[in-house]
Design an enzyme around this catalytic site. Sequence first.
Site, PDB file in Angstrom:
ATOM      1  N   HIS A 189       0.848  -1.099   0.524  1.00 19.49           N
ATOM      2  CA  HIS A 189       0.193   0.198   0.113  1.00 19.49           C
ATOM      3  C   HIS A 189       0.687   1.577   0.288  1.00 19.49           C
ATOM      4  O   HIS A 189       1.762   1.112   1.030  1.00 19.49           O
ATOM      5  CB  HIS A 189      -0.921   0.230   1.564  1.00 19.49           C
ATOM      6  CG  HIS A 189      -1.674   0.756   0.934  1.00 19.49           C
ATOM      7  ND1 HIS A 189      -2.868   0.939   0.991  1.00 19.49           N
ATOM      8  CD2 HIS A 189      -1.821   2.958   1.565  1.00 19.49           C
ATOM      9  CE1 HIS A 189      -3.614   2.534   1.082  1.00 19.49           C
ATOM     10  NE2 HIS A 189      -2.224   3.065   1.513  1.00 19.49           N
ATOM     11  N   CYS A 190       0.227   1.832  -1.283  1.00 19.13           N
ATOM     12  CA  CYS A 190       2.306   3.254  -1.007  1.00 19.13           C
ATOM     13  C   CYS A 190       0.651   4.538  -1.081  1.00 19.13           C
ATOM     14  O   CYS A 190      -0.115   5.058  -1.706  1.00 19.13           O
ATOM     15  CB  CYS A 190       2.256   3.618  -2.393  1.00 19.13           C
ATOM     16  SG  CYS A 190       3.284   4.470  -3.024  1.00 19.13           S
TER      17      CYS A 190
END
Length: 469
Positions: A189-190
Amino acid sequence: MPSPMKQCEYSQIAAQSSSPMESPKKKNIPHRKWEVFPGRNKFYCDGRIMMASQTGVFYLTLALIVVTSGFFFAFDCPYLAVNITPVIPAIAAVLFFFVMGTLLRTSFSDPGVLPRATQDEAADLERQIDVANGSNSGSGYRPPPRTKEVIINGQTVKLKYCFTCKIFRPPRASHCSLCDNCVERFDHHCPWVGNCVGKRNYRFFYMFILSLSLLTVFIFAFVITHVILRSQKTGFLNALKDSPVSVLEAVVCFFSVWSILGLSGFHTYLISSNQTTNEDIKGSWSNKRSKDNYNPYSHGNIFTNCCAALCGPLPPSLIDRRGTIQSDTPQAVVPPNGITTYGATQTQSNMAAAVTLLQNESSPTCEEPPLPGKMTISPPCATLGLGHPTPPPSNSNLATATILTDTMPLTEQSEGHYFLTPEEAPSPPGMLNLGTPLTQSHTMLVLNAVIQDSMHEDSVRGLVKLSSV
């Protein structure tokens, strides 16, 4: 003395909708699936744009790229185009638009969210787990197994059960705790792009960080070139005073380029070995676990792995977030007496139950002990048999309106007495008055108007006495 028929009234059950027969047309409104999406994602443009719930860092990324590039085009490119070549602004523009395109494509797309199991699918899966556990074998209690094993290219891979999505996650999938979704080929998850990075947007994420590295290095190099050219004519300090914005650009690019280049190199290694960030952090295919542990997803050479990650077919989205669903599907509610009302809302269900109670209710008989001061009626009271209620008119407002009995159709009139046929009786028909004996099978309670008034007064006195005790 006013007639008792005009004094009598009753109130309908409070509701927020009109009659039950009109509810399906008004409540059966289609909705988009993204409006009832179970995850924590945000949707824009009628579900076309899908992002994570926390998007503050994404706007910071967007602002840094736009502001830094804007300063470069405004303060450095005019000087560089005149003194060196006009190709420099053109290359910078191409890189900038490519970076923005890949960033928005990564941030606004579905990363590969897996749909959750329906109630029937989850129940069937639980039954399969119980059967696999041997719950009917009579042995002691054992916790049901929550993993499955599959063979991929000779390597055993465990499929874990997701308690939130009620599914066995496919290989390389994982549940994102921030978005509350299972993502296929989950990488990480960026927060910088405001979305998960998975199977459907990983290639755009990699092209984004790679092109951003080139743009950062390009801007940093030509900003230094601009300052050096000015310092050769006016001196270094005067060059800094003449172009302070260029100094700010150089500082931002200097501190950003190292992290961006490091991230690009790390993901280049992952693509060349066909791994994900999640697998690399956990060491899923590390040789330290066992000698026979190897990556079953690798194609054997770097070129094939890169082509599979960057040039392979893009799978379609599985959640159909812009599809339509029916929020309130009309269903038939059949009470015990056979009367059918249509609609699936809570208000209509309550009305059907209330109508059933009114139909099953009978009038009081003389077997009950009378209150003090209450008159008794001879002969004994007959039981009031109620017929099928007549549905209220379609234009009635059940929330506030009360139906006065003086608006009922009258078929026969005598001295202070009114008579209604059973077919014209409203629901509930407990307020019918005197009349001639009926020829229908229904029996009615016959009371004299004077006796009704005296009973009313005595009942009030009795209630006052009871309340004072």
